[in-house]
Design a protein around this motif. Structure first.
Motif, PDB file in Angstrom:
ATOM      1  N   CYS A  63      18.834   9.876   7.213  1.00 35.64           N
ATOM      2  CA  CYS A  63      18.414   9.129   6.029  1.00 35.64           C
ATOM      3  C   CYS A  63      17.159   8.328   6.360  1.00 35.64           C
ATOM      4  O   CYS A  63      17.146   7.564   7.317  1.00 35.64           O
ATOM      5  CB  CYS A  63      19.534   8.194   5.573  1.00 35.64           C
ATOM      6  SG  CYS A  63      19.028   7.050   4.279  1.00 35.64           S
ATOM      7  N   ASN A  65      15.976   5.892   4.815  1.00 38.84           N
ATOM      8  CA  ASN A  65      16.146   4.497   4.401  1.00 38.84           C
ATOM      9  C   ASN A  65      16.951   3.678   5.410  1.00 38.84           C
ATOM     10  O   ASN A  65      16.533   2.609   5.831  1.00 38.84           O
ATOM     11  CB  ASN A  65      16.809   4.463   3.026  1.00 38.84           C
ATOM     12  CG  ASN A  65      16.781   3.078   2.415  1.00 38.84           C
ATOM     13  OD1 ASN A  65      15.770   2.392   2.492  1.00 38.84           O
ATOM     14  ND2 ASN A  65      17.874   2.672   1.829  1.00 38.84           N
ATOM     15  N   CYS A  66      18.131   4.188   5.806  1.00 42.18           N
ATOM     16  CA  CYS A  66      18.990   3.390   6.685  1.00 42.18           C
ATOM     17  C   CYS A  66      19.253   4.048   8.037  1.00 42.18           C
ATOM     18  O   CYS A  66      19.865   3.445   8.908  1.00 42.18           O
ATOM     19  CB  CYS A  66      20.320   3.082   5.994  1.00 42.18           C
ATOM     20  SG  CYS A  66      21.396   4.515   5.815  1.00 42.18           S
ATOM     21  N   GLN A  68      21.115   6.699   8.722  1.00 41.40           N
ATOM     22  CA  GLN A  68      22.387   7.402   8.798  1.00 41.40           C
ATOM     23  C   GLN A  68      22.142   8.890   9.073  1.00 41.40           C
ATOM     24  O   GLN A  68      21.339   9.524   8.400  1.00 41.40           O
ATOM     25  CB  GLN A  68      23.146   7.207   7.479  1.00 41.40           C
ATOM     26  CG  GLN A  68      24.153   8.272   7.116  1.00 41.40           C
ATOM     27  CD  GLN A  68      25.516   8.046   7.753  1.00 41.40           C
ATOM     28  OE1 GLN A  68      25.762   7.002   8.342  1.00 41.40           O
ATOM     29  NE2 GLN A  68      26.377   9.029   7.650  1.00 41.40           N
ATOM     30  N   CYS A  99      22.138   9.978   0.673  1.00 39.12           N
ATOM     31  CA  CYS A  99      22.771   9.307   1.805  1.00 39.12           C
ATOM     32  C   CYS A  99      24.143   8.769   1.373  1.00 39.12           C
ATOM     33  O   CYS A  99      24.236   8.053   0.392  1.00 39.12           O
ATOM     34  CB  CYS A  99      21.885   8.160   2.272  1.00 39.12           C
ATOM     35  SG  CYS A  99      22.649   7.194   3.577  1.00 39.12           S
ATOM     36  N   CYS A 102      23.948   4.462   2.083  1.00 35.68           N
ATOM     37  CA  CYS A 102      23.192   3.537   1.255  1.00 35.68           C
ATOM     38  C   CYS A 102      22.872   4.117  -0.134  1.00 35.68           C
ATOM     39  O   CYS A 102      22.227   3.454  -0.941  1.00 35.68           O
ATOM     40  CB  CYS A 102      21.897   3.123   1.951  1.00 35.68           C
ATOM     41  SG  CYS A 102      20.707   4.456   2.137  1.00 35.68           S
TER      42      CYS A 102
HETATM   43 ZN   LIG Z   1      20.948   5.747   3.960  1.00 39.56          ZN
END
Ligand SMILES: [Zn+2]
Length: 106
Positions: A63, A65-66, A68, A99, A102
């Protein structure tokens, strides 16, 4: 619907399920008999396979963004439903992954 056929079909399904379960248990017992280390590796392999099945093409993808690892690939069906429900304004259009942590879609 022919009742005999339906019953026969159910019995066959149960038998297949029974043999599949027996096979899995047998594999499990054999792995156990080879020692703790082998059994642990065997279980991990099974978990990996289950994850691969669950995540499909999102397996091993990170991911943005985070961070993962292992995300969900948005299926064509899910995208179609989304378009059907929200019209052309669907946020899933042109996005491939989601994801599970998130909920970021990209
Ligand atoms: Zn994420």
């Amino acid at each position: 619907m022919d009742v005999g056929f339906t019953l026969g079909f159910i019995v066959v399904c149960l038998l297949v399920a029974f043999f599949a379960l027996a096979f899995v248990r047998n594999q499990d017992e054999q792995a156990k008999a080879k020692g703790d280390a082998y059994y642990k590796a065997y279980k991990e392999q099974i978990n990996e396979n289950l994850k691969k099945q669950e995540y499909g093409k999102g397996y091993g993808i990170k991911c943005p963004n985070c961070g993962q690892v292992n995300v969900k690939k948005i299926s064509t069906t899910s995208r179609a439903v989304s378009v059907g429900l929200t019209g052309l304004a669907s946020d899933k259009i042109g996005k491939t992954y989601k994801c599970p942590k998130c909920n970021y879609i990209w």
